[in-house]
Design a protein around this motif. Structure first.
Motif, PDB file in Angstrom:
ATOM      1  N   ASP A 176      13.578 -19.521 -60.284  1.00 19.57           N
ATOM      2  CA  ASP A 176      14.709 -19.932 -61.117  1.00 19.57           C
ATOM      3  C   ASP A 176      15.765 -18.842 -61.272  1.00 19.57           C
ATOM      4  OD1 ASP A 176      13.327 -22.312 -61.490  1.00 19.57           O
ATOM      5  OD2 ASP A 176      12.359 -21.602 -63.326  1.00 19.57           O
ATOM      6  N   ASP A 177      15.356 -17.584 -61.164  1.00 18.57           N
ATOM      7  CA  ASP A 177      16.299 -16.470 -61.307  1.00 18.57           C
ATOM      8  C   ASP A 177      16.972 -16.095 -59.996  1.00 18.57           C
ATOM      9  OD1 ASP A 177      14.199 -15.335 -59.941  1.00 18.57           O
ATOM     10  OD2 ASP A 177      13.792 -13.759 -61.412  1.00 18.57           O
ATOM     11  N   GLY A 178      16.693 -16.862 -58.928  1.00 16.83           N
ATOM     12  CA  GLY A 178      17.313 -16.598 -57.637  1.00 16.83           C
ATOM     13  C   GLY A 178      16.531 -15.676 -56.729  1.00 16.83           C
ATOM     14  N   GLN A 179      15.455 -15.067 -57.228  1.00 14.86           N
ATOM     15  CA  GLN A 179      14.642 -14.195 -56.386  1.00 14.86           C
ATOM     16  C   GLN A 179      13.823 -15.036 -55.403  1.00 14.86           C
ATOM     17  OE1 GLN A 179      14.190 -10.622 -56.118  1.00 14.86           O
ATOM     18  NE2 GLN A 179      13.185 -11.449 -54.291  1.00 14.86           N
ATOM     19  N   ALA A 180      13.888 -14.652 -54.140  1.00 10.30           N
ATOM     20  CA  ALA A 180      13.152 -15.360 -53.096  1.00 10.30           C
ATOM     21  C   ALA A 180      11.868 -14.615 -52.763  1.00 10.30           C
ATOM     22  CB  ALA A 180      14.011 -15.510 -51.847  1.00 10.30           C
ATOM     23  N   TYR A 181      10.809 -15.387 -52.533  1.00  8.18           N
ATOM     24  CA  TYR A 181       9.503 -14.835 -52.185  1.00  8.18           C
ATOM     25  C   TYR A 181       9.059 -15.417 -50.842  1.00  8.18           C
ATOM     26  CZ  TYR A 181       9.359 -13.364 -57.058  1.00  8.18           C
ATOM     27  OH  TYR A 181       9.660 -12.783 -58.273  1.00  8.18           O
ATOM     28  N   PHE A 182       8.481 -14.557 -50.021  1.00 11.42           N
ATOM     29  CA  PHE A 182       8.031 -14.949 -48.691  1.00 11.42           C
ATOM     30  C   PHE A 182       6.507 -14.973 -48.636  1.00 11.42           C
ATOM     31  CE2 PHE A 182       6.472 -13.604 -44.519  1.00 11.42           C
ATOM     32  CZ  PHE A 182       7.019 -14.575 -43.709  1.00 11.42           C
ATOM     33  N   TYR A 183       5.951 -16.035 -48.051  1.00 10.09           N
ATOM     34  CA  TYR A 183       4.509 -16.183 -47.877  1.00 10.09           C
ATOM     35  C   TYR A 183       4.229 -16.553 -46.414  1.00 10.09           C
ATOM     36  CZ  TYR A 183       4.973 -17.005 -52.936  1.00 10.09           C
ATOM     37  OH  TYR A 183       5.309 -16.910 -54.268  1.00 10.09           O
ATOM     38  N   TYR A 184       3.135 -16.075 -45.901  1.00 11.16           N
ATOM     39  CA  TYR A 184       2.674 -16.533 -44.594  1.00 11.16           C
ATOM     40  C   TYR A 184       1.194 -16.203 -44.474  1.00 11.16           C
ATOM     41  CZ  TYR A 184       2.757 -11.866 -42.249  1.00 11.16           C
ATOM     42  OH  TYR A 184       2.532 -10.573 -41.861  1.00 11.16           O
ATOM     43  N   GLY A 185       0.556 -16.673 -43.382  1.00 11.60           N
ATOM     44  CA  GLY A 185      -0.873 -16.404 -43.294  1.00 11.60           C
ATOM     45  C   GLY A 185      -1.518 -17.045 -42.088  1.00 11.60           C
ATOM     46  N   GLY A 186      -2.837 -17.071 -42.143  1.00  9.30           N
ATOM     47  CA  GLY A 186      -3.643 -17.601 -41.060  1.00  9.30           C
ATOM     48  C   GLY A 186      -4.905 -16.774 -40.897  1.00  9.30           C
ATOM     49  N   GLY A 187      -5.940 -17.405 -40.357  1.00  9.00           N
ATOM     50  CA  GLY A 187      -7.168 -16.677 -40.129  1.00  9.00           C
ATOM     51  C   GLY A 187      -7.838 -16.193 -41.399  1.00  9.00           C
ATOM     52  N   GLY A 188      -7.610 -16.892 -42.507  1.00 10.36           N
ATOM     53  CA  GLY A 188      -8.255 -16.528 -43.759  1.00 10.36           C
ATOM     54  C   GLY A 188      -7.458 -15.600 -44.651  1.00 10.36           C
ATOM     55  N   THR A 189      -6.261 -15.189 -44.212  1.00 10.40           N
ATOM     56  CA  THR A 189      -5.446 -14.258 -44.993  1.00 10.40           C
ATOM     57  C   THR A 189      -4.118 -14.884 -45.377  1.00 10.40           C
ATOM     58  OG1 THR A 189      -6.401 -12.318 -43.902  1.00 10.40           O
ATOM     59  CG2 THR A 189      -4.290 -12.017 -45.006  1.00 10.40           C
ATOM     60  N   CYS A 190      -3.766 -14.770 -46.651  1.00 12.72           N
ATOM     61  CA  CYS A 190      -2.446 -15.181 -47.123  1.00 12.72           C
ATOM     62  C   CYS A 190      -1.769 -13.954 -47.717  1.00 12.72           C
ATOM     63  CB  CYS A 190      -2.560 -16.279 -48.176  1.00 12.72           C
ATOM     64  SG  CYS A 190      -0.979 -16.782 -48.891  1.00 12.72           S
ATOM     65  N   ALA A 191      -0.591 -13.609 -47.210  1.00 10.72           N
ATOM     66  CA  ALA A 191       0.140 -12.440 -47.695  1.00 10.72           C
ATOM     67  C   ALA A 191       1.512 -12.879 -48.203  1.00 10.72           C
ATOM     68  CB  ALA A 191       0.295 -11.410 -46.595  1.00 10.72           C
ATOM     69  N   ALA A 192       2.051 -12.107 -49.164  1.00  7.71           N
ATOM     70  CA  ALA A 192       3.332 -12.492 -49.759  1.00  7.71           C
ATOM     71  C   ALA A 192       4.048 -11.285 -50.343  1.00  7.71           C
ATOM     72  CB  ALA A 192       3.121 -13.550 -50.836  1.00  7.71           C
ATOM     73  N   GLY A 193       5.353 -11.447 -50.555  1.00 11.67           N
ATOM     74  CA  GLY A 193       6.157 -10.399 -51.167  1.00 11.67           C
ATOM     75  C   GLY A 193       7.575 -10.895 -51.389  1.00 11.67           C
ATOM     76  N   LYS A 194       8.397 -10.046 -51.956  1.00  5.24           N
ATOM     77  CA  LYS A 194       9.788 -10.404 -52.229  1.00  5.24           C
ATOM     78  C   LYS A 194      10.628 -10.309 -50.953  1.00  5.24           C
ATOM     79  CE  LYS A 194       9.981  -8.937 -57.085  1.00  5.24           C
ATOM     80  NZ  LYS A 194      10.681  -8.055 -58.062  1.00  5.24           N
ATOM     81  N   LEU A 195      11.666 -11.126 -50.907  1.00  8.47           N
ATOM     82  CA  LEU A 195      12.673 -11.025 -49.859  1.00  8.47           C
ATOM     83  C   LEU A 195      13.918 -10.353 -50.420  1.00  8.47           C
ATOM     84  CD1 LEU A 195      12.639 -14.493 -48.032  1.00  8.47           C
ATOM     85  CD2 LEU A 195      12.141 -12.277 -46.990  1.00  8.47           C
ATOM     86  N   LYS A 196      14.604  -9.586 -49.586  1.00  8.57           N
ATOM     87  CA  LYS A 196      15.880  -9.023 -49.986  1.00  8.57           C
ATOM     88  C   LYS A 196      16.921 -10.123 -50.060  1.00  8.57           C
ATOM     89  CE  LYS A 196      15.098  -4.386 -48.072  1.00  8.57           C
ATOM     90  NZ  LYS A 196      15.605  -3.323 -47.154  1.00  8.57           N
TER      91      LYS A 196
END
Length: 315
Positions: free
Chosen positions: A167-187
């Protein structure tokens, strides 16, 4: 006499409402795209008031999921009638992609500051399983004129991008596969990771197909699991089930909540959850048109929450 007339009118009104509800349910076709094979539906509602679905494309005759190519976009304003806006991207347009093409797997799309960002996984080499990159194409329109800008650098070889804009405009990126899900902020440029990615904790039996949505201030991360009917002790037929977890933060930690969709008739499943005109919907795919695991079709069903915020089983 008046009581009888009123009772009759009420009965007629109830009958009319039931007919209308049944007609609406019948009109909402599953699958809702029948002239080509589609999978991995990523659903979003944009500022023009329409709901858009970004889908991958299974090509016949299939060769596993190797031949997937040619992303399409579909949209609706009533959840009944759908417009195919056509192809927006194919492997031959990705200059850094594998020479053999194909392998255009589950995509996602995000909007920020007047630009639509289309995220897609694609290998950069012949050895596809070790060379995955997450490409980014941009456009000023939601369903045309996308041009590949490059890929997100510094990522591991994984698939299924998901971008959630809070809602505040911050974008978050997620991806994964093989049992791992990773995420973090986008610029702000939506093409670079801001800081470091971290592994999402608390997800039970994660396989792939990350999707994040927000409901009443709570973050929901949904995904497909590793279920295999050949190893199922409970006798559940089919493969991937859709599970979910919740958190007070878009980056967790996550609290596992359970399964919200049992396997379809397809070897895989990949879903998205979105609100449109006051109702919530679960998108997914099955193989009901082809009876073939790798010729899939995108579907949608209404999704309901319990009072405590947990998701009712989607049937």
């Amino acid at each position: 006499m008046m009581k009888i007339v009123r009772a009759s009118l009420v009965a007629v009104g109830i009958s009319w409402m039931l007919v209308s509800v049944n007609a609406s349910a019948q009109d909402q076709k599953k699958p809702f795209v029948t002239d080509l094979y589609t999978a991995d539906p990523s659903a979003h509602v944009w500022q023009d008031g329409r709901l858009y679905v970004y889908a991958s494309h299974d090509i016949a005759p299939p060769k596993g999921c190797d031949l997937m190519d040619q992303y399409h976009v579909f949209s609706t304003d009533d959840m009944v009638h759908w417009t195919d806006h056509g192809e927006i991207l194919r492997a031959s347009q990705v200059k850094w992609g594998r020479p053999e093409g194909g392998f255009m797997w589950a995509p996602d799309c995000a909007y920020k500051n007047g630009t639509y960002y289309f995220y897609f996984p694609h290998p950069s080499g012949t050895e596809w399983n070790k060379t995955w990159k997450i490409g980014v194409a941009t456009s000023k329109y939601p369903a045309k004129d996308f041009e590949v800008q490059g890929y997100i650098e510094g990522l591991e070889s994984m698939i299924d991008p998901c971008v959630f804009v809070d809602d505040d405009g911050q974008a978050y990126f997620y991806y994964g596969g093989g049992g791992t899900c990773a995420a973090g902020k986008l610029k702000d440029n939506m093409m670079e990771i801001d800081g470091e990615l971290k592994t999402m904790e608390g997800l039970e039996d994660f396989h792939e197909a990350t999707w994040v949505h927000k409901y009443k201030g709570v973050y929901y991360l949904s995904y497909s699991d590793n279920h295999d009917e050949n190893n199922d002790k409970e006798g559940v037929k089919g493969d991937n089930r859709m599970r979910y977890a919740t958190s007070k933060s878009p980056l967790g930690p996550w609290k596992y909540q359970g399964i919200y969709m049992q396997p379809t008739d397809s070897y895989t499943n990949h879903g998205s959850i979105v609100e449109y005109k006051g109702k919530w919907y679960a998108f997914y795919h099955n193989s009901s048109l082809s009876n073939h695991d790798w010729l899939r079709s995108i579907c949608v069903d209404q999704l309901f929450y319990n009072k405590d915020g947990t998701i009712k089983m989607v049937r």
